[in-house]
Design an enzyme around this catalytic site. Sequence first.
Site, PDB file in Angstrom:
ATOM      1  N   GLY A   1       0.817  -1.223   0.000  1.00  0.00           N
ATOM      2  CA  GLY A   1       0.000   0.000   0.000  1.00  0.00           C
ATOM      3  C   GLY A   1       0.842   1.260   0.000  1.00  0.00           C
ATOM      4  O   GLY A   1       0.511   2.240   0.673  1.00  0.00           O
TER       5      GLY A   1
ATOM      6  N   ASP B   1      -3.032  -7.019  -4.591  1.00  0.00           N
ATOM      7  CA  ASP B   1      -4.111  -6.836  -3.622  1.00  0.00           C
ATOM      8  C   ASP B   1      -3.769  -7.765  -2.457  1.00  0.00           C
ATOM      9  O   ASP B   1      -3.795  -9.003  -2.614  1.00  0.00           O
ATOM     10  CB  ASP B   1      -5.449  -7.235  -4.276  1.00  0.00           C
ATOM     11  CG  ASP B   1      -6.615  -7.172  -3.301  1.00  0.00           C
ATOM     12  OD1 ASP B   1      -6.384  -7.123  -2.083  1.00  0.00           O
ATOM     13  OD2 ASP B   1      -7.766  -7.204  -3.784  1.00  0.00           O
ATOM     14  N   VAL B   2      -3.435  -7.184  -1.297  1.00  0.00           N
ATOM     15  CA  VAL B   2      -2.943  -8.008  -0.188  1.00  0.00           C
ATOM     16  C   VAL B   2      -3.967  -9.026   0.311  1.00  0.00           C
ATOM     17  O   VAL B   2      -3.602 -10.007   0.955  1.00  0.00           O
ATOM     18  CB  VAL B   2      -2.450  -7.149   1.002  1.00  0.00           C
ATOM     19  CG1 VAL B   2      -1.189  -6.388   0.662  1.00  0.00           C
ATOM     20  CG2 VAL B   2      -3.535  -6.230   1.529  1.00  0.00           C
TER      21      VAL B   2
ATOM     22  N   ASN C   1       1.581  -2.298   5.419  1.00  0.00           N
ATOM     23  CA  ASN C   1       0.973  -0.964   5.561  1.00  0.00           C
ATOM     24  C   ASN C   1      -0.410  -0.851   4.908  1.00  0.00           C
ATOM     25  O   ASN C   1      -1.232  -0.043   5.345  1.00  0.00           O
ATOM     26  CB  ASN C   1       1.936   0.070   4.953  1.00  0.00           C
ATOM     27  CG  ASN C   1       1.297   1.424   4.784  1.00  0.00           C
ATOM     28  OD1 ASN C   1       1.151   2.179   5.747  1.00  0.00           O
ATOM     29  ND2 ASN C   1       0.869   1.743   3.559  1.00  0.00           N
TER      30      ASN C   1
ATOM     31  N   SER D   1      -2.940   0.640  14.544  1.00  0.00           N
ATOM     32  CA  SER D   1      -3.595   1.940  14.749  1.00  0.00           C
ATOM     33  C   SER D   1      -3.910   2.127  16.221  1.00  0.00           C
ATOM     34  O   SER D   1      -4.167   1.151  16.941  1.00  0.00           O
ATOM     35  CB  SER D   1      -4.902   2.005  13.957  1.00  0.00           C
ATOM     36  OG  SER D   1      -5.643   3.145  14.344  1.00  0.00           O
TER      37      SER D   1
ATOM     38  N   TYR E   1     -12.799  -1.724  11.595  1.00  0.00           N
ATOM     39  CA  TYR E   1     -11.406  -1.245  11.561  1.00  0.00           C
ATOM     40  C   TYR E   1     -10.700  -1.554  12.887  1.00  0.00           C
ATOM     41  O   TYR E   1      -9.566  -2.039  12.898  1.00  0.00           O
ATOM     42  CB  TYR E   1     -11.414   0.258  11.279  1.00  0.00           C
ATOM     43  CG  TYR E   1     -10.056   0.875  11.070  1.00  0.00           C
ATOM     44  CD1 TYR E   1      -9.370   0.706   9.861  1.00  0.00           C
ATOM     45  CD2 TYR E   1      -9.454   1.649  12.064  1.00  0.00           C
ATOM     46  CE1 TYR E   1      -8.128   1.299   9.662  1.00  0.00           C
ATOM     47  CE2 TYR E   1      -8.216   2.238  11.874  1.00  0.00           C
ATOM     48  CZ  TYR E   1      -7.556   2.067  10.668  1.00  0.00           C
ATOM     49  OH  TYR E   1      -6.332   2.648  10.469  1.00  0.00           O
TER      50      TYR E   1
ATOM     51  N   ALA F   1     -11.425  -3.868  15.054  1.00  0.00           N
ATOM     52  CA  ALA F   1     -11.219  -5.323  15.164  1.00  0.00           C
ATOM     53  C   ALA F   1     -10.018  -5.744  14.320  1.00  0.00           C
ATOM     54  O   ALA F   1      -9.190  -6.549  14.752  1.00  0.00           O
ATOM     55  CB  ALA F   1     -12.474  -6.068  14.712  1.00  0.00           C
TER      56      ALA F   1
ATOM     57  N   LYS G   1      -7.407  -3.929  13.401  1.00  0.00           N
ATOM     58  CA  LYS G   1      -6.133  -3.427  13.936  1.00  0.00           C
ATOM     59  C   LYS G   1      -5.786  -4.091  15.276  1.00  0.00           C
ATOM     60  O   LYS G   1      -4.614  -4.321  15.574  1.00  0.00           O
ATOM     61  CB  LYS G   1      -6.179  -1.902  14.069  1.00  0.00           C
ATOM     62  CG  LYS G   1      -6.294  -1.175  12.720  1.00  0.00           C
ATOM     63  CD  LYS G   1      -5.126  -1.481  11.791  1.00  0.00           C
ATOM     64  CE  LYS G   1      -5.142  -0.648  10.527  1.00  0.00           C
ATOM     65  NZ  LYS G   1      -3.999  -0.922   9.635  1.00  0.00           N
TER      66      LYS G   1
ATOM     67  N   ILE H   1      -3.080  10.660  11.495  1.00  0.00           N
ATOM     68  CA  ILE H   1      -1.980  11.130  10.651  1.00  0.00           C
ATOM     69  C   ILE H   1      -2.567  11.810   9.413  1.00  0.00           C
ATOM     70  O   ILE H   1      -3.555  11.310   8.850  1.00  0.00           O
ATOM     71  CB  ILE H   1      -1.089   9.927  10.204  1.00  0.00           C
ATOM     72  CG1 ILE H   1      -0.656   9.066  11.410  1.00  0.00           C
ATOM     73  CG2 ILE H   1       0.112  10.398   9.388  1.00  0.00           C
ATOM     74  CD1 ILE H   1       0.251   9.715  12.409  1.00  0.00           C
TER      75      ILE H   1
HETATM   76  P1  NAP Z   1      -3.905   5.810   2.195  1.00  0.00           P
HETATM   77  O1  NAP Z   1      -3.337   7.180   1.977  1.00  0.00           O
HETATM   78  O2  NAP Z   1      -5.309   5.533   1.806  1.00  0.00           O
HETATM   79  O3  NAP Z   1      -2.928   4.758   1.499  1.00  0.00           O
HETATM   80  C1  NAP Z   1      -3.200   3.386   1.521  1.00  0.00           C
HETATM   81  C2  NAP Z   1      -2.783   2.756   0.210  1.00  0.00           C
HETATM   82  O4  NAP Z   1      -3.100   1.368   0.277  1.00  0.00           O
HETATM   83  C3  NAP Z   1      -3.526   3.329  -0.995  1.00  0.00           C
HETATM   84  O5  NAP Z   1      -2.645   3.579  -2.052  1.00  0.00           O
HETATM   85  C4  NAP Z   1      -4.514   2.224  -1.334  1.00  0.00           C
HETATM   86  O6  NAP Z   1      -4.876   2.148  -2.719  1.00  0.00           O
HETATM   87  C5  NAP Z   1      -3.728   0.994  -0.950  1.00  0.00           C
HETATM   88  N1  NAP Z   1      -4.581  -0.183  -0.822  1.00  0.00           N
HETATM   89  C6  NAP Z   1      -5.907  -0.224  -0.510  1.00  0.00           C
HETATM   90  N2  NAP Z   1      -6.352  -1.490  -0.535  1.00  0.00           N
HETATM   91  C7  NAP Z   1      -5.296  -2.267  -0.866  1.00  0.00           C
HETATM   92  C8  NAP Z   1      -5.124  -3.660  -1.059  1.00  0.00           C
HETATM   93  N3  NAP Z   1      -6.141  -4.510  -0.928  1.00  0.00           N
HETATM   94  N4  NAP Z   1      -3.900  -4.124  -1.390  1.00  0.00           N
HETATM   95  C9  NAP Z   1      -2.861  -3.274  -1.551  1.00  0.00           C
HETATM   96  N5  NAP Z   1      -2.964  -1.937  -1.396  1.00  0.00           N
HETATM   97  C10 NAP Z   1      -4.162  -1.434  -1.041  1.00  0.00           C
HETATM   98  O7  NAP Z   1      -3.824   5.411   3.748  1.00  0.00           O
HETATM   99  P2  NAP Z   1      -2.790   5.850   4.893  1.00  0.00           P
HETATM  100  O8  NAP Z   1      -3.438   6.859   5.744  1.00  0.00           O
HETATM  101  O9  NAP Z   1      -1.442   6.107   4.334  1.00  0.00           O
HETATM  102  O10 NAP Z   1      -2.768   4.490   5.756  1.00  0.00           O
HETATM  103  C11 NAP Z   1      -1.734   3.525   5.670  1.00  0.00           C
HETATM  104  C12 NAP Z   1      -1.855   2.564   6.836  1.00  0.00           C
HETATM  105  O11 NAP Z   1      -1.767   3.283   8.062  1.00  0.00           O
HETATM  106  C13 NAP Z   1      -3.187   1.813   6.887  1.00  0.00           C
HETATM  107  O12 NAP Z   1      -2.982   0.481   7.318  1.00  0.00           O
HETATM  108  C14 NAP Z   1      -3.981   2.583   7.929  1.00  0.00           C
HETATM  109  O13 NAP Z   1      -4.953   1.792   8.541  1.00  0.00           O
HETATM  110  C15 NAP Z   1      -2.869   2.963   8.888  1.00  0.00           C
HETATM  111  N6  NAP Z   1      -3.191   4.102   9.731  1.00  0.00           N
HETATM  112  C16 NAP Z   1      -3.463   5.315   9.201  1.00  0.00           C
HETATM  113  C17 NAP Z   1      -3.783   6.370  10.042  1.00  0.00           C
HETATM  114  C18 NAP Z   1      -4.082   7.741   9.530  1.00  0.00           C
HETATM  115  O14 NAP Z   1      -4.510   8.582  10.347  1.00  0.00           O
HETATM  116  N7  NAP Z   1      -3.895   8.055   8.262  1.00  0.00           N
HETATM  117  C19 NAP Z   1      -3.814   6.158  11.428  1.00  0.00           C
HETATM  118  C20 NAP Z   1      -3.532   4.909  11.936  1.00  0.00           C
HETATM  119  C21 NAP Z   1      -3.218   3.876  11.073  1.00  0.00           C
HETATM  120  P3  NAP Z   1      -6.258   2.834  -3.234  1.00  0.00           P
HETATM  121  O15 NAP Z   1      -6.011   4.283  -3.239  1.00  0.00           O
HETATM  122  O16 NAP Z   1      -6.457   2.307  -4.609  1.00  0.00           O
HETATM  123  O17 NAP Z   1      -7.319   2.408  -2.257  1.00  0.00           O
END
Ligand code: NAP
Length: 250
Positions: free
Chosen positions: A15, A66-67, A93, A145, A158, A160, A162, A191
């Site tokens: 991701g 796709d993971v 990620n 998370s 979500y 569950a 994490k 973030i």
């Molecule tokens: P993001 O900007 O949406 O980036 C996530 C990436 O993963 C996107 O490019 C997305 O592609 C891709 N993706 C979605 N489904 C996928 C799949 N099945 N296989 C492979 N790639 C896939 O999200 P982010 O905020 O950077 O989050 C990254 C990680 O951090 C996640 O695990 C999230 O839960 C965690 N996190 C984020 C926050 C926050 O506040 N941002 C806080 C805590 C934890 P598409 O655009 O095509 O969907």
Amino acid sequence: MCEKQLLNKAAIITGSAQGIGKSVAQALAAKGANIVISDIDEKLSLETAEEIAKTYGVLTLSVKADVSKYDDVENLVKMTLDKFQKVDILINNAGITKDNLIIRMSEAEWDSVININLKGVFNCIKSVSKVMMKQRCGRIINIASVVGLMGNAGQINYSASKGGVIAMTKTSARELSSRNINVNAIAPGFIRTRMTDTLSEEQKKKLTDIIPLSRLGEPEDVAKAAVFLSTDDSAYITGQIISVNGGMYM
Ligand code: NAP
């Protein structure tokens, strides 16, 4: 301290076409690691891989995966081995949100989040640990998370997923430690990425008010923790959950 602590290491980041994953990929590349950008978005994934190769002078590979699909993950690992002959670092990620209140949550919303965030991490750990066990070394870092630790109304799927990632981190750390594989998780708070762009200004203000460091986190805040967990500086750390949340949950 050596500036290029990760020189010639091979790192897979799922991701990672954008957001936190891209920032982690950039930070590892800045330390000399060769990078596999993997994402469901093929075009953006290619662009990110090219940008990182150009900026940091490392080797990069872009693989659409796709993971939640085990065959995709096996292909990701095969392509990584074809190019780099090893996998030193795996950053799990990839993750999504599909928020709703419990009584309104559909089966599809539950299933998609569990399949990507929870089963996706299992798929990647399973596939990569076969390689790392033979190598007798490796680092696995799962992006969990704060919501997996404290819960959050509207995010039963979500939270569950994490919480499950946190439990899988501890189980895999116990199972893989004898082969010199360290498994840790990072639990980010809120973030600033596309995932949190959907929050209104009012919601962001409310959040900032309960964060002791009085700001949302940046992807770079998470990336710095991921670099630490990827290097020998963290050699004696495994099975741990490192919170990067500005103190919002202690
Ligand atoms: P993001 O900007 O949406 O980036 C996530 C990436 O993963 C996107 O490019 C997305 O592609 C891709 N993706 C979605 N489904 C996928 C799949 N099945 N296989 C492979 N790639 C896939 O999200 P982010 O905020 O950077 O989050 C990254 C990680 O951090 C996640 O695990 C999230 O839960 C965690 N996190 C984020 C926050 C926050 O506040 N941002 C806080 C805590 C934890 P598409 O655009 O095509 O969907």
